[in-house]
Design a protein around this motif. Sequence first.
Motif: not given
Length: 229
Positions: A10-29
């Motif tokens: 879990i730590t590795d998954y979110y650490s790798q995604l951190a910089r793109q997380y906002d756009d990846n998860r909440f930047g779409n409709s």
Amino acid sequence: MPANNLQTAITDYYSQLARQYDDNRFGNSYGRYLHRQEKAMLLNMVAQWQPPILSLGCGTGRLMELASHGADISAEMIDVAKGKYPDKAFAVCPAATTPYPNGLFQGAFCLHVLMHLPHEDIMAILAEAHRIIQPSGWLVIDFPNQLRRKIVKQKETGWHGNSSFTLQAFAELAAQNGWRIQQFRGLLLLPIHRLPQWLRPLLYPIDTWLCRTRLKKYASYYLLKLQKQ
């Protein structure tokens, strides 16, 4: 998966995604829709709380405007959150072993965390929250609705978002750690992810209203406000 291996995954998954997380998860409709509904319901639940308030599993700080403190297992996610909220206090730690003293917070919220974890880890987080929250204080959590998943015949897929509960099952789990459900709302009653993007904003007020009615028991997720006993 053994507990230590799961925590690392879990730590590795979110650490790798951190910089793109906002756009990846909440930047779409769909993400914007979910964020809007979550924030509105959470704000209603925490409106009367006084600082200090903890966002437990704060990630990149998506809801830090409602908290004074944030804690997350990923240092990379915390770095992003600090950039957004340099005036807030952050800690890098697992949700079940925080550095805070007993009874520091009037309340805490822990969203998009429990859904990834097995029951024993959820129990540990509930126990830790009970330790760091003041007597009669509150904890807001969310989890996938097991009843809804059975209705739509959703299949299990790894650890991500895989832990679901019925309301009764979670009430019993919470009670074992000194918590009582004070308030409960549904999230995403309508199948928003299957509907055209242009239609989603029009359905938002209807969906949000339905999530406050008796039909909320069929929503995709439950949002619960627990009170420390």
